[in-house]
Design a protein around this motif. Sequence first.
Motif, short mmCIF file in Angstrom:
data_model
loop_
_atom_site.label_atom_id
_atom_site.label_comp_id
_atom_site.label_asym_id
_atom_site.label_seq_id
_atom_site.Cartn_x
_atom_site.Cartn_y
_atom_site.Cartn_z
N ILE A 23 0.81 -1.22 0.00
CA ILE A 23 0.00 0.00 0.00
C ILE A 23 0.85 1.27 0.00
N TYR A 24 1.99 1.24 0.71
CA TYR A 24 2.78 2.45 0.92
C TYR A 24 4.22 2.26 0.43
N GLY A 25 4.93 3.39 0.32
CA GLY A 25 6.35 3.40 0.03
C GLY A 25 6.99 4.60 0.70
N GLY A 26 8.32 4.64 0.70
CA GLY A 26 9.04 5.80 1.22
C GLY A 26 8.76 6.09 2.67
N ARG A 27 8.67 7.39 3.00
CA ARG A 27 8.52 7.82 4.38
C ARG A 27 7.20 7.35 4.98
N GLN A 28 6.14 7.25 4.17
CA GLN A 28 4.86 6.77 4.69
C GLN A 28 4.97 5.30 5.10
N LEU A 29 5.74 4.53 4.36
CA LEU A 29 5.98 3.14 4.75
C LEU A 29 6.74 3.09 6.07
#
Length: 408
Positions: free
Chosen positions: A140-146
């Motif tokens: 669902i997410y990548g980067g800082r949100q992950l």
Amino acid sequence: MDANNENSASPAAVYPHGKGYYMFLVGYLVLLSAFGSFVNDMYLPTLPEMTRFFHCSVSQVQLGLTMGMIGLGAGQVILGPLSDRYGRKPVLLVSMVVFMAGAVASVFSPTIHVFLLCRLVQGLGASGGYFLARTVPADIYGGRQLAKMMALIGAINGFAPASAPVVGGLVADSIHWQGIFWVLAAFALLLVVISFFFKESLPKSHRLTGSLMSAFKEYGPLLRNRPFMTHVLLKGSALGLLFAYTSSAPFIMQTIYGWSALHFGLFMGFNALFAAAGSIFALRFKILKNAAWIAGLIMMISITVEAIVLFCVHDFWAYEMSLLPMIFCMGMIFTVGNTLAMNEGRTNAGAASAIVGVGGYVFGATVAPLVGLGDIRCSTAIVFLVLGVTTLIFSYGSRRLPADLDNA
């Protein structure tokens, strides 16, 4: 070190299925991740009792931890590509049924060898929930949100190793070690029921196509990906340190220092909160990999002090206080290792999560019986020092990599 105040993601990106489902998803993933902790940690207070029940040595009963970790590792290798091919939800349901069968069978084990076989089956089943707790966020997410999702799950899940030994101690005091595995079977059944409210995170359009065997070919590119494997080994060495601590602590606290199973659970619970705090603290670093390097340095100092205590001091409170900074730093490294590895491998998140999990259990399954050889205080100190140096090496390797969340 700079606090990250990045808040640019739109509400639709942060809550793709609405805020209510986001809160459900966090809770559900916490339970999935906690399940793996309960499988290993809940029966820790009963290890001394089980040596008497099965008339076996300390190292033999500690092999129950090793067999569980072998099952957790092997299960992830099999289920990771299968979940990339068929979706996350079917894999979870099948794995929970396998676990329940192993947990119920272990209650009736006549010998330590039968019990160890049951632990292998339990590990195979528990692996489904354990690796999907890392896989679903990467869908669902990548980067800082992950990173935020991983840290939030890790921090809340700090209460799993905090509560598992406490619950285990209470159950063991009333219905002995067999009751623990009835409770674990009920936990797995609860996850099956809750899973009906879980929305499949890997749509059919994103699943692997072709033959079943082709799904397992995804391991090759991941194993050759240097940044990915650096963070797999970083997380794995820190997890090995955690297992060295959890497999030796029941005997050090109960047999050597004379605390009861309940007191042991309370100490373990208190200590686990430091891992949760470390998980969240890692997010205060703008460049996430720097958190691992700082944590590795502080952890090495803490381990050196702990080794001196185990070799020379023989005082419980010195032993306990030396553990706390080590455990806090482990929490920081878990957030960094999980997030950066899954960010690198999120295209094939199931296989990537399986490698992350196996890396940890290779370390864990190796060290769990080693801490029981000879004088447990000396063997634990040696294992701590070796793993501390190993973790520091991989944290330095991570620091030298050019890519991080914000520019990967």
